[in-house]
Every structure is written in structure tokens, then in C-alpha cells.
Design a protein around this motif. Sequence first.
Motif, PDB file in Angstrom:
ATOM      1  N   ALA A 198      21.826  35.088  12.901  1.00 46.36           N
ATOM      2  CA  ALA A 198      23.060  34.531  13.457  1.00 46.36           C
ATOM      3  C   ALA A 198      24.224  35.436  13.107  1.00 46.36           C
ATOM      4  O   ALA A 198      24.536  35.647  11.935  1.00 46.36           O
ATOM      5  CB  ALA A 198      23.296  33.129  12.904  1.00 46.36           C
ATOM      6  N   ASP A 218      21.617  34.898   8.236  1.00 48.15           N
ATOM      7  CA  ASP A 218      22.944  35.160   8.794  1.00 48.15           C
ATOM      8  C   ASP A 218      23.517  36.499   8.349  1.00 48.15           C
ATOM      9  O   ASP A 218      23.107  37.082   7.353  1.00 48.15           O
ATOM     10  CB  ASP A 218      23.929  34.013   8.510  1.00 48.15           C
ATOM     11  CG  ASP A 218      23.881  33.514   7.079  1.00 48.15           C
ATOM     12  OD1 ASP A 218      23.690  34.345   6.172  1.00 48.15           O
ATOM     13  OD2 ASP A 218      24.030  32.299   6.880  1.00 48.15           O
ATOM     14  N   THR A 219      24.483  36.977   9.138  1.00 49.45           N
ATOM     15  CA  THR A 219      25.212  38.210   8.825  1.00 49.45           C
ATOM     16  C   THR A 219      26.535  37.801   8.180  1.00 49.45           C
ATOM     17  O   THR A 219      26.856  36.618   8.089  1.00 49.45           O
ATOM     18  CB  THR A 219      25.512  39.025  10.088  1.00 49.45           C
ATOM     19  OG1 THR A 219      26.521  38.334  10.847  1.00 49.45           O
ATOM     20  CG2 THR A 219      24.270  39.212  10.952  1.00 49.45           C
ATOM     21  N   ALA A 239      27.011  29.483  10.287  1.00 50.71           N
ATOM     22  CA  ALA A 239      26.546  29.020  11.598  1.00 50.71           C
ATOM     23  C   ALA A 239      25.596  27.840  11.399  1.00 50.71           C
ATOM     24  O   ALA A 239      25.624  26.864  12.153  1.00 50.71           O
ATOM     25  CB  ALA A 239      25.860  30.159  12.338  1.00 50.71           C
ATOM     26  N   GLY A 269      28.478  35.828  10.608  1.00 52.09           N
ATOM     27  CA  GLY A 269      27.828  34.624  11.121  1.00 52.09           C
ATOM     28  C   GLY A 269      27.557  33.558  10.071  1.00 52.09           C
ATOM     29  O   GLY A 269      27.051  32.478  10.403  1.00 52.09           O
ATOM     30  N   LYS A 270      27.884  33.866   8.808  1.00 51.12           N
ATOM     31  CA  LYS A 270      27.532  32.890   7.760  1.00 51.12           C
ATOM     32  C   LYS A 270      28.244  31.560   8.000  1.00 51.12           C
ATOM     33  O   LYS A 270      29.423  31.526   8.330  1.00 51.12           O
ATOM     34  CB  LYS A 270      27.871  33.427   6.374  1.00 51.12           C
ATOM     35  CG  LYS A 270      27.375  32.481   5.281  1.00 51.12           C
ATOM     36  CD  LYS A 270      27.497  33.064   3.882  1.00 51.12           C
ATOM     37  CE  LYS A 270      26.521  34.173   3.598  1.00 51.12           C
ATOM     38  NZ  LYS A 270      25.105  33.802   3.741  1.00 51.12           N
ATOM     39  N   THR A 317      25.152  39.342  17.296  1.00 52.90           N
ATOM     40  CA  THR A 317      25.264  40.318  16.197  1.00 52.90           C
ATOM     41  C   THR A 317      25.317  41.736  16.757  1.00 52.90           C
ATOM     42  O   THR A 317      24.727  42.017  17.792  1.00 52.90           O
ATOM     43  CB  THR A 317      24.092  40.202  15.193  1.00 52.90           C
ATOM     44  OG1 THR A 317      24.196  41.267  14.228  1.00 52.90           O
ATOM     45  CG2 THR A 317      22.734  40.307  15.869  1.00 52.90           C
ATOM     46  N   SER A 338      17.639  27.198   7.144  1.00 54.22           N
ATOM     47  CA  SER A 338      18.546  28.251   6.700  1.00 54.22           C
ATOM     48  C   SER A 338      17.902  29.075   5.571  1.00 54.22           C
ATOM     49  O   SER A 338      17.431  28.520   4.583  1.00 54.22           O
ATOM     50  CB  SER A 338      19.846  27.611   6.211  1.00 54.22           C
ATOM     51  OG  SER A 338      20.628  28.587   5.575  1.00 54.22           O
ATOM     52  N   GLN A 363      27.237  26.833  17.107  1.00 56.94           N
ATOM     53  CA  GLN A 363      26.474  26.520  15.897  1.00 56.94           C
ATOM     54  C   GLN A 363      25.577  25.296  16.061  1.00 56.94           C
ATOM     55  O   GLN A 363      24.457  25.276  15.551  1.00 56.94           O
ATOM     56  CB  GLN A 363      27.389  26.382  14.670  1.00 56.94           C
ATOM     57  CG  GLN A 363      28.506  25.382  14.789  1.00 56.94           C
ATOM     58  CD  GLN A 363      29.779  25.991  15.374  1.00 56.94           C
ATOM     59  OE1 GLN A 363      29.761  27.096  15.917  1.00 56.94           O
ATOM     60  NE2 GLN A 363      30.880  25.266  15.281  1.00 56.94           N
TER      61      GLN A 363
END
Length: 626
Positions: free
Chosen positions: A241, A267-268, A274, A271-272, A309, A282, A251
Amino acid sequence: MNETIELTVAQALVRFLAQQYSERDGEQQRLIPGCFGIFGHGNVAGVGQALLESQRTRPGDLPYYLARNEQAMVHAAVGFARMRNRGQAMACTASIGPGSTNMVTGAALATINRIPVLLLPSDVFATRAASPVLQELEDPQAGDVSVNDAFRPVSRYFDRIWRPEQLVPALLAAMRVLTDPADTGAVTLALPQDVQAQAHEWPERFFRTRVWPVARAVPEPEAVSRATEVIQSARRPLIIAGGGVLYSGAQDTLRRLAEQTGIPVADTQAGKGAVPWDHPQSVGGVGSTGTPPANELAAAADVVIGVGTRYSDFTTASRTAFAHPDVRFVNVNVAAFDAAKESATAVVADARRGLEALAGGLASYRVDDAYAGHYRRLVERWTPVVEHAFHLGHQPLPAQTEVIGAINEIIGPRDVIVQAAGSLPGDLQMLWRARDPKQYHVEYGYSCMGYEIAAGLGIKMAAPDREVVVMVGDGSYLMLSSEIVTAVSEGIKLTIVLIDNRGFSSIGSLSESLGSQRFGTAYRYRNHESGLLDGGNLPVDLAANAESLGADVLRTRTIDEFRVALGKAKASARTTVVYIETDPLAPVPDSESWWDVPVSEVAALPSTQQARQEYEQHKQSQREYL
Ligand SMILES: Cc1ncc(C[n+]2csc(CCOP(=O)(O)OP(=O)(O)O)c2C)c(N)n1
Ligand SMILES: [Mg+2]
């Protein structure tokens, strides 16, 4: 119908901006709700006069905020627009020359992160009547070049308004780019000093209210079929994400897709949040500063589904993260450029629309129970590692991970943390437990020291109902803390956690790992025996500095004191700096990942030779995804 109105270029600009709206999902809002600025001779009588006139006659048109540094005001504008999921963008006016070029760094940051900002640098005389004007750089070979040409490569749209008539098409193009989800960033309209003040007859219709719909691009059905076919063949899929999920407000769609299919979500930096950290699907941050669970899953994934991303080298661990020999990628991205990365099966679409379509095509797909059990076990093993890092009890100075833990435990679910550079982004991507999609605001596209406090200002302006906790290292603080003064003057409340480890803990440990022995990364006196900066501590008092700028300051020495102070700062209505010194050498959990920073191929230093050997080993696991 053909009525005209006489205004200066700057007056027309302000009047036009006040009438622009964006619309998405039925929600309309002012596209340009305000203007940051710093005046000088380049804009004080043009844009400055127009802003004053509008303030006096139509005060809601374009509220003006006096910033303290032009780079900082662009950061504030970025923080603002990101917080508003790009539905609104601030304007920034700067004087000619240094005032304008100070914004170039901010422009690059905005464009890299795809965040809309409207930059209005002032420019040289169009008439050249008195060239060279103060601060004009003359090019002996080209009469039409100015320092503002430096904005071209870092802007998504650039124009220079040599004649009043040009303002009309330039502003219309500017609004289009500011509201284009695939191709937005810094939009720069350079305004020659004399043209700003020039009068012109404008068609009244230029100033009518305009609504710019922000598109939700739908995917091609064929692309969705191709993508679902790839995903259906997957036994060990992983979703990544990115920021695009949040900008799209996708989200919930993502969470439902993950629940429906059982596919885990990493996540990146952008994107954290999401998917909340404690959601069953997760698995945390992925890549160079990610979590071991996410990186283990990335290494084994046969299909990687990247949503919104841009696959930075931190996300891909410099193309070592995805190690399955036959790994394939499916990318959902509003930008075709990003959708095509890593030879992916591309779904060019708004994240929400794209994920909805994929969910439809994957109705009968689910990962097997063994895989679901596997990634849950990985996460369960990781949770106590984070707990330990949060409560290390490191002595005599606390560890940064304990500061992060305290903030994570004390702030509310909707409160926002802000960061950009140093050792914090890595520690945060690995350890932070995000509870709200807008809680984690780390700028890691440009990772620009100095973003933190300035952006905090813009974020708080965009979300006055949330507490904003800026985390800033001593290096970043020294580089750009000027907007504390703006926050104080505007009564915009920030909590600023100032983490002083006397230099660059991040680059220090990077340097050490690359055989460069932390050279030049500590803030120390020069030692005249060694010739290096490894003398005693400097008498620098950053807490006193913050106090001198008008903030309340709480000095803390232990984590217990820090917790109490953070609670006080949260309860206060005034901008408060909570100061703590930490140990730059305190341990941090290992991400079990790598980042490609080339080490000298030949060196006299044994430390470098050793690091080069390790580098070459890692290099062997780097791949191309063809
Ligand atoms: C404007 C800018 N200059 C240089 C860098 C390279 N850089 C990355 S982190 C860092 C040190 C940051 O120091 P500090 O804010 O004290 O954080 P720490 O590393 O100590 O956590 C530097 C110089 C950068 N990211 N941005
Ligand atoms: Mg530091």
C-alpha cells in the motif's frame, strides 16, 4: 456577456484564485484557500498590493500568511495539501531572486511526492527597462533566462507571464495540473515584477466560479481481467500500500479486499495507516527500513500487488526485496508511469476504482490457510520485538525507540506525527503503530531535512481538530526551525518533539556500515590533535533556541519525564517544544533488508575494504524485474 474589468495582473490573479473550487465524491471546496508569502521588491507592490486590496474589500478571498523562510512555506503548503488528500493547494508568493530560488527545494519535494502547490516566484522586468534589476542573474547568451528557469525541471507545470494576456491560459492550465491526480506537483507561474503591476482589461467571465472535478479514473476491463488472472494464480501474494491509497481515500476498499482474499498488506512510508497496524492482514512496513515479517513475505511473494506506490529504492530494498525467481507484479496506479514499473501487469486507475474492480474479479479467490497462518505467526513474533524497543530502559540517555514508543502510546488515534529525515523515518516505518489513515505523515520522497516543523504548520492549518506532533532531529531543527515563529504568531498550536543526539545518528550509522567510520556526522568541536570533529560536546542549547522563538519549552531527561511533558504539551493551547537528548548509538531492531549505497571499489582504509566486500555480496542479490 462581453463585459470587461480593469485590474492589474496581480489583482486578476487573486480574484481568479478565489473563485476556483475542486470537487470529488460530491464534495466541493476552495481549491486555493490561502497564500503563504514573503515580500521583497519583486512582489510587494504587485502581488502584495493585490493581496492587501482583497484583504480590505473581500477578506475571504485569499487569506495571507507571512512565513519566515520561502523553502519552509512550500513545505507548509505541501503538508497542508497532503493532509487534505490533494483536494486543496496553497499558493506561495516570493520575491525575485533568492526569495524565489529558496522555493526550488520545496518545489522538488512537492513534485516528487505528487502534492499540488501553486508557486508564484517573482521575476525580472519583462520590459528590461532597468536591467539588471537587483538580484537579477544575467545570462550573456540569453536575454530571456532568469534564475526561475531552475523551477522548470522540478515543476509539473511552468510558465512565465511576460504579458498580461498570458495569465488567462496559464492560470487555466495551472488549475488543471493542480487537480490532476496522476500528474500533479509544483505548479510554477513566474511573475515579472513590472507585469504584476500592469493593468489590463479582463473578460468578466474569467472570474466566474469554476469547479474542477478531481477525476477517479476507472480501469479498462481488459486490464482488470489480466490483473485478476495473475493474482488468481498466486499462492503467496503480497499487497504493498503506497500513498496513492490514502490520496484516493481507498483505505476501506483496500481493507475489504484484504479481508476478502486474505492477502497480507505491507506499507510504504507514504502509505502507512492505509490498514491499521493491528488489522489481521497488516504486516507492517516493507523494504530497507521495513519489518522482518513484511520483508520475509516480500522475499517469498510470487505476486506483488503494488497500489499507489512509486517503488522507491527503500520500498524495493534497492531491488532485492522481491526474491522469488518468478515473481510477478500487478500495479494499480493512477499514473501510467508508475503502473508500468517492475514490468507489471498494469491497471491504470484511481486506487479506489481499481481495487473495487479487482475485488469483483477476485470474488472466489482466497489464499490458503497455511499462508494466512504463516504471516500471522510472523507478525506475532514481531510484536514483542517492538514492545521491547519501546521500553528498552536504555541508560544513561534513552533510546530514540523509547521516545517513539512513548509518543505512540500517549497520543490519540487521530493525532498526527510529522517527520521527514534522519534516523526517525526508518525507525518509524518499522515501529510506528498507525491507527488512522492520516496519522502517519512522513515525507520520504525527498526526505528533506527542514520539512518537519514547516509542514507541521500546514498540517495543523489543514486539520485544526487534530493534535499535530512534529518529531525533529537536532540536525533538521538547526537547518529550518523558523516556522515556530509563524506558528506562534498565527496561534497555530504545534507540539514539537526535539530529539537531540548531537549530530546525524542516521548518516553516522550508515557511514559506519559503509566503512566510513562516522566521519563528519557528529556535532563536536574540532579536535586539533586528530584534525577531526571529534572534540568535546558543543555548548549548543537548542531548547533555549526554541524558547527564544516564542515556543513554550519542556526540557526532559528521562522517558518518564518525557511522558509527563508530552501530556502537558498535548493539553496546552500553545506551541510547545518537548526537548529530549537521546543516545545516537542505542540499538534498533534489524529490518533484515538492504539499501544500495555504493562503497569505494578501491581504498586505503581497511574499514572501507571490508565494507566493499559486504557490498559486493549484497549486490549479487539485486535483480531486474523483466
Ligand atoms: C536538506 C537535506 N540535507 C541533507 C540530507 C542528508 N541527511 C539525511 S539525514 C541527515 C542527518 C539528520 O540529522 P538529524 O535531524 O539530527 O537526525 P538524526 O540522523 O540524528 O536522527 C542528513 C544530513 C537531507 N536528507 N536533507
Ligand atoms: Mg541528530
